[in-house]
Design an enzyme around this catalytic site. Structure first.
Site, PDB file in Angstrom:
ATOM      1  N   GLY A  23     -17.135  30.756  13.549  1.00  0.00           N
ATOM      2  CA  GLY A  23     -15.789  30.209  13.703  1.00  0.00           C
ATOM      3  C   GLY A  23     -14.750  31.286  13.471  1.00  0.00           C
ATOM      4  N   GLY A  25     -11.411  30.886  13.765  1.00  0.00           N
ATOM      5  CA  GLY A  25     -10.080  30.335  13.561  1.00  0.00           C
ATOM      6  C   GLY A  25      -9.447  30.908  12.308  1.00  0.00           C
ATOM      7  N   ARG A 113     -12.598  21.082  10.131  1.00  0.00           N
ATOM      8  CA  ARG A 113     -12.727  20.088   9.066  1.00  0.00           C
ATOM      9  C   ARG A 113     -13.088  18.716   9.631  1.00  0.00           C
ATOM     10  NH1 ARG A 113      -7.842  22.793   7.790  1.00  0.00           N
ATOM     11  NH2 ARG A 113      -7.953  24.021   5.885  1.00  0.00           N
ATOM     12  N   HIS A 283      19.953  44.647   2.809  1.00  0.00           N
ATOM     13  CA  HIS A 283      19.287  45.897   3.201  1.00  0.00           C
ATOM     14  C   HIS A 283      18.941  46.707   1.953  1.00  0.00           C
ATOM     15  CE1 HIS A 283      18.465  49.569   5.457  1.00  0.00           C
ATOM     16  NE2 HIS A 283      19.177  50.216   4.551  1.00  0.00           N
TER      17      HIS A 283
END
Length: 304
Positions: A23, A25, A113, A283
């Site tokens: 998997g 993912g 799941r 910044h």
């Protein structure tokens, strides 16, 4: 033979000698990042044509290249044909659909799941593809019974479940109706570098709208990223061209999971790229990349 799911908790004493993750993912690449950083040989087997198919293709490509550079072996467009284990051997033997064969110390299944709906097994409640079906109030087919989180099959993320819980409690208590806009749920991938996104990806936007404009600003042009040595990645702003409404934002790079909240707020308020460009950012910060992307989208960029 050691087989794990993504819910497995590992201790230092039982770390695998090598690991194959089935998997590619979000969960799969997150675990690959963790174990490869511990110098454990990792292999990913993914059925689709690329890793993290739910995320922006450019962002996923950066993470994939980083995993490969760290030694992770990645197989895409293949499935697992067979898995075997002999009692006299420690390793697990794999055969893939393209006839590739290899062995690994442990197997981690990260293919998705399955909702745990045992609590309503004996109750007549409507389901859809195994998940408990809910309406826009998060109410189930049983009046005054609500379902949140993974069991309703919407977006399976912890912060989604938390938001749904608040909305369901509000609606159950009789307060004015509240709903959740799932387009505004931020997604975070905890890899190195990180990925975060909200709204539509560039591909989704181009398939939905005919008049969008996409602007990407590289992390390598950001002062804070340069000074910290984390120059991998970018910020991508996707907006509707006529009015500048922000449709989606994708970020990949250091600390982007901390930055995505600003994009969620702008989109919730139906903010425009012009309004984002007029928002003063401190910044030096990584968040300036959002400011720069908005200005560049308007063809008013200073540093790009």
């Amino acid at each position: 033979m050691k087989t794990y799911t993504s819910d497995t908790i590992f201790s230092i004493e039982e770390l695998p000698s090598s690991l194959t993750i089935v998997g590619g993912g979000i969960i799969g690449v997150e675990f690959a990042t963790i174990f490869s950083s511990l110098d454990i040989p990792v292999t990913i087997v993914e059925l689709g044509d690329r890793l993290i198919p739910t995320e922006d293709a450019e962002a996923a490509q950066i993470v994939e290249e980083k995993l490969k550079n760290s030694g992770v072996k990645i197989f895409t467009n293949v499935s697992v044909s067979s898995v075997s284990h002999h009692s006299d051997k420690d390793d697990i033997q794999f055969t893939l659909s393209d006839h590739t064969e290899f062995s690994t110390g442990s197997l981690l299944l990260a293919t998705g799941r399955t909702p745990d709906t045992r609590v309503v097994e004996d109750v007549s409640i409507e389901k859809e593809n195994g998940f408990i079906k809910t309406n826009n109030k998060l109410e189930t087919s049983l009046p005054n019974v609500y379902a949140i989180g993974d069991v309703n099959g919407k977006i399976q993320l912890a912060h989604t479940a938390s938001a749904e819980g608040l909305i369901a409690a509000n609606n159950a208590s009789g307060e004015p109706l509240k709903t959740i806009d799932y387009r505004m749920v931020p997604k975070c991938v905890y890899t190195l570098p990180e990925i975060s996104s909200v709204g539509l990806t560039e591909e989704e936007a181009r398939n939905t709208y005919s008049n969008i404009k996409v602007q990407k600003v590289l992390y390598s042009s950001n002062g804070k990223a340069l000074s910290s040595g984390n120059t991998e990645g970018f910020v991508k702003t996707i907006a509707e061209e006529q009015f500048g409404e922000i449709l989606g934002v994708t970020m990949v790079g250091s600390h982007v999971t901390e930055m995505i909240g600003e994009s969620v707020a702008f989109m919730n308020l139906e903010g425009t790229v012009e309004e984002l460009a007029e928002t003063i950012h401190p910044h030096p910060t990584l968040s300036e990349a959002m400011f720069e992307a908005a200005n560049e989208w308007l063809n008013k960029g200073i540093h790009h």
